[in-house]
Structure formats: C-alpha cells, structure tokens
Design an enzyme around this catalytic site. Structure first.
Site, PDB file in Angstrom:
ATOM      1  N   LYS A 169     -17.362  -6.612   5.283  1.00 10.30           N
ATOM      2  CA  LYS A 169     -16.204  -6.995   6.176  1.00 10.30           C
ATOM      3  C   LYS A 169     -16.415  -5.771   7.285  1.00 10.30           C
ATOM      4  O   LYS A 169     -15.475  -5.665   8.037  1.00 10.30           O
ATOM      5  CB  LYS A 169     -15.001  -6.687   5.483  1.00 10.30           C
ATOM      6  CG  LYS A 169     -14.432  -7.499   4.437  1.00 10.30           C
ATOM      7  CD  LYS A 169     -13.316  -7.070   3.895  1.00 10.30           C
ATOM      8  CE  LYS A 169     -12.885  -7.652   2.502  1.00 10.30           C
ATOM      9  NZ  LYS A 169     -11.546  -7.324   1.991  1.00 10.30           N
TER      10      LYS A 169
ATOM     11  N   HIS B  32       0.640  -1.072  -0.014  1.00 10.22           N
ATOM     12  CA  HIS B  32       0.056   0.232   0.261  1.00 10.22           C
ATOM     13  C   HIS B  32       0.857   1.192   0.074  1.00 10.22           C
ATOM     14  O   HIS B  32       0.745   2.052  -0.598  1.00 10.22           O
ATOM     15  CB  HIS B  32      -0.895   0.120   1.317  1.00 10.22           C
ATOM     16  CG  HIS B  32      -1.946  -0.962   1.356  1.00 10.22           C
ATOM     17  ND1 HIS B  32      -2.183  -1.691   2.612  1.00 10.22           N
ATOM     18  CD2 HIS B  32      -2.931  -1.409   0.361  1.00 10.22           C
ATOM     19  CE1 HIS B  32      -3.115  -2.840   2.388  1.00 10.22           C
ATOM     20  NE2 HIS B  32      -3.803  -2.310   0.951  1.00 10.22           N
TER      21      HIS B  32
ATOM     22  N   ARG C 190      -2.289  -6.133  -8.081  1.00 11.58           N
ATOM     23  CA  ARG C 190      -1.428  -7.477  -7.847  1.00 11.58           C
ATOM     24  C   ARG C 190      -1.465  -8.282  -8.895  1.00 11.58           C
ATOM     25  O   ARG C 190      -0.445  -9.134  -9.393  1.00 11.58           O
ATOM     26  CB  ARG C 190      -1.710  -8.006  -6.586  1.00 11.58           C
ATOM     27  CG  ARG C 190      -1.292  -7.067  -5.224  1.00 11.58           C
ATOM     28  CD  ARG C 190      -1.544  -7.534  -4.005  1.00 11.58           C
ATOM     29  NE  ARG C 190      -3.110  -7.912  -4.034  1.00 11.58           N
ATOM     30  CZ  ARG C 190      -3.856  -8.224  -2.947  1.00 11.58           C
ATOM     31  NH1 ARG C 190      -3.312  -8.171  -1.887  1.00 11.58           N
ATOM     32  NH2 ARG C 190      -5.028  -8.528  -3.074  1.00 11.58           N
TER      33      ARG C 190
ATOM     34  N   SER D 122      -3.246  -7.525   3.307  1.00 10.79           N
ATOM     35  CA  SER D 122      -3.544  -7.318   4.629  1.00 10.79           C
ATOM     36  C   SER D 122      -3.949  -8.580   5.344  1.00 10.79           C
ATOM     37  O   SER D 122      -3.621  -8.922   6.191  1.00 10.79           O
ATOM     38  CB  SER D 122      -4.726  -6.270   4.839  1.00 10.79           C
ATOM     39  OG  SER D 122      -4.114  -5.007   4.406  1.00 10.79           O
TER      40      SER D 122
END
Length: 165
Positions: free
Chosen positions: A41, A17, A92, A130
């Site tokens: 979430k 990040h 990614r 994360s």
C-alpha cells in the site's frame, strides 16, 4: 519496563484505533503506536506516513505513556530495536483473526521474545476501518462518529484536495 507496540497503517486513525490504544495503554508501561509502511500500500495512502504520525500525535499526546513512531522495516525487528515484548493487535472479525494469528506466528519466529496480544474491538467499532472512513470522507459524510474530533478537519481537507487535484 513493559513496552508494547501497536502497529498499523492508521490512514487515518479512527475511533476504533483510539479505543484499542486507550485499552492497551493501561496494560503497559509504554505503548508505541507505530505507523508501519505496508509494501503493498506504500503509494496508495490518503496521508503520507509522516502526516499519519502527526495526526496520531494530535490524538494521543494527552496519554502520558503513549508514543508515536513509524517504521519501514519488519515489525519483529522494530520491536526488538525498541525493546518491546508485545505487539498489540485489534480484532474486528474472525477474518482479522486468521490473518493476525499468521502474522503473530511469523513475528514470533523472527523474534522469539515477542508475543502478540489480541484485543477484540468494542462492539460499536466492529464495522469501522480506515477504508470506510476514506470512502465516507470522499462523499462528504459527517465523520464525527468515526474519527477523533482533533483530526476531522485534516481528513476532510485532505480528501477535498484529492477530489479537486
């Protein structure tokens, strides 16, 4: 003034990040790192949204044109409210691309003045998320290659209290 928003859950912020933040910050007059509360979430995070904002501040406060905020609403509406013309998204893998293009199109439909800029991850962070950091922290792994040094103790303490709590 060109303003961009880099949204995410940042639970916690990783070196990946931070890499995107530093690269995007040179492209805009102001970059707002915005902790977005994902409805799927909302109560499953390691850190509360307020704690995430605090951790991000520890990491980016030395970057003069980077601000930190949070939002519980739609990204397109948030961007309109703060005057942002671009959303920055780090990618990614190809799987990220498919989901992010769909979100970019939705955001553009909701806010026709909003573009999305995709920044591919630096090769050394393509595996990093994360979720991976939380898993490693749970087992007490060394986090120094994964999260900014300013927050390693915070992540370890939070995970320790979660394991013992």
């Amino acid at each position: 003034m060109k303003i961009a928003v880099y949204p995410g859950s940042f639970d916690p912020i990783t070196l990946g990040h931070l890499n995107v933040i530093k690269r995007a910050a040179v492209c805009f007059d102001k970059l707002i790192v915005c902790v977005m509360v994902n409805s799927e979430k909302e109560n499953k995070g390691l850190f509360t949204p307020a704690e995430r904002v605090e951790l991000i501040h520890k990491v980016v406060d030395r970057l003069p044109n980077v601000e930190v905020d949070s939002s519980t609403g739609l990204l397109a509406e948030y961007a309109k409210r703060v005057g942002a013309c671009v959303v920055v998204k780090g990618l990614r893998a190809v799987s990220d691309y498919e989901k992010e293009v769909q979100m970019a199109l939705i955001n553009r439909k909701l806010n026709p003045r909003l573009d999305t800029m995709f920044l591919p991850s630096s090769a050394k962070y393509t595996y990093l998320s994360s979720s991976v950091v939380k898993e490693m922290a749970y087992y007490g792994a060394d986090l120094s290659d994964f999260v900014p040094r300013e927050i390693i103790d915070d992540v370890n303490e939070k995970m320790k209290s979660r394991r013992n709590g």
